[in-house]
Design a protein around this motif. Sequence first.
Motif, PDB file in Angstrom:
ATOM      1  N   UNK A  78       0.834  -1.190   0.000  1.00 39.43           N
ATOM      2  CA  UNK A  78       0.000   0.000   0.000  1.00 39.43           C
ATOM      3  C   UNK A  78       0.865   1.236   0.000  1.00 39.43           C
ATOM      4  N   UNK A  79       0.209   2.396   0.019  1.00 35.61           N
ATOM      5  CA  UNK A  79       0.919   3.683   0.017  1.00 35.61           C
ATOM      6  C   UNK A  79       0.249   4.620   0.999  1.00 35.61           C
ATOM      7  N   UNK A  80       0.984   5.653   1.347  1.00 38.22           N
ATOM      8  CA  UNK A  80       0.418   6.730   2.146  1.00 38.22           C
ATOM      9  C   UNK A  80       1.220   7.987   1.899  1.00 38.22           C
ATOM     10  N   UNK A  81       0.627   9.135   2.196  1.00 41.52           N
ATOM     11  CA  UNK A  81       1.318  10.425   2.091  1.00 41.52           C
ATOM     12  C   UNK A  81       1.338  11.035   3.480  1.00 41.52           C
ATOM     13  N   UNK A  82       2.531  11.397   3.916  1.00 41.18           N
ATOM     14  CA  UNK A  82       2.649  12.053   5.214  1.00 41.18           C
ATOM     15  C   UNK A  82       3.581  13.249   5.079  1.00 41.18           C
ATOM     16  N   UNK A  83       3.392  14.264   5.906  1.00 39.16           N
ATOM     17  CA  UNK A  83       4.309  15.411   5.874  1.00 39.16           C
ATOM     18  C   UNK A  83       5.693  15.016   6.388  1.00 39.16           C
ATOM     19  N   UNK A  84       6.679  15.742   5.958  1.00 43.64           N
ATOM     20  CA  UNK A  84       8.053  15.466   6.382  1.00 43.64           C
ATOM     21  C   UNK A  84       8.172  15.538   7.901  1.00 43.64           C
ATOM     22  N   UNK A  85       7.416  16.434   8.547  1.00 43.09           N
ATOM     23  CA  UNK A  85       7.446  16.562  10.003  1.00 43.09           C
ATOM     24  C   UNK A  85       7.114  15.211  10.656  1.00 43.09           C
ATOM     25  N   UNK A  87       7.279  12.241   9.135  1.00 39.86           N
ATOM     26  CA  UNK A  87       8.293  11.280   8.701  1.00 39.86           C
ATOM     27  C   UNK A  87       9.500  11.312   9.629  1.00 39.86           C
ATOM     28  N   UNK A  88       9.910  12.516  10.030  1.00 41.66           N
ATOM     29  CA  UNK A  88      11.082  12.649  10.907  1.00 41.66           C
ATOM     30  C   UNK A  88      10.806  12.147  12.320  1.00 41.66           C
ATOM     31  N   UNK A  89       9.529  12.035  12.702  1.00 40.41           N
ATOM     32  CA  UNK A  89       9.174  11.565  14.041  1.00 40.41           C
ATOM     33  C   UNK A  89       9.057  10.050  14.128  1.00 40.41           C
ATOM     34  N   UNK A  90       9.175   9.335  12.990  1.00 42.02           N
ATOM     35  CA  UNK A  90       9.071   7.875  12.997  1.00 42.02           C
ATOM     36  C   UNK A  90      10.279   7.273  13.702  1.00 42.02           C
ATOM     37  N   UNK A  91      10.016   6.256  14.496  1.00 46.65           N
ATOM     38  CA  UNK A  91      11.105   5.514  15.138  1.00 46.65           C
ATOM     39  C   UNK A  91      10.667   4.069  15.291  1.00 46.65           C
ATOM     40  N   UNK A  92      11.512   3.264  15.884  1.00 48.10           N
ATOM     41  CA  UNK A  92      11.207   1.843  16.039  1.00 48.10           C
ATOM     42  C   UNK A  92       9.897   1.679  16.799  1.00 48.10           C
ATOM     43  N   UNK A  93       8.992   0.892  16.254  1.00 50.62           N
ATOM     44  CA  UNK A  93       7.701   0.672  16.883  1.00 50.62           C
ATOM     45  C   UNK A  93       6.595   1.569  16.344  1.00 50.62           C
TER      46      UNK A  93
END
Length: 145
Positions: A78-85, A87-93
């Motif tokens: 699948x796909x999704x669109x997210x803001x860079x803000x 994206x930068x907050x993603x971490x393990x889990x």
Amino acid sequence: MSNDNTTPLDEDVADAWAAALEEQKDNEPAAGANTAAQTDTVRPLNPEDFSGSRPETTAEINLNMVLDVPVTLSMEIGRTRIPIRNLLQLNQGSVVELNRLAGEPLDVLVNGTLIAHGEVVVVNEKFGIRLTDVISPSERVRKLR
């Protein structure tokens, strides 16, 4: 045409280029001359031109030339669109929600072009995909337009 910096090889190459350019001039029609044969045979190509065509003989086409050309095969869940803000907050889990529902078939792409749909399977402890629907070549050509 001999300078102190040129070699006989340079002069030979220059002579070959000059001969080729002269030959090209001789073979080109005069500027503005447009023969009836040129206007009758030149036309733009459409994807439909290739959809049902078959070579007259098997000697005309050698499939062995293209069988070893590498392509990229990818499966898309699948796909999704997210803001860079975000994206930068993603971490393990972190969990990213996709645009597909659970149980929907995956897309099978070759060089970015959809060719089939399938479902995930496990074979000898490795993931695989079982093709459930293959897109016909004519449908793929139709989607290119």
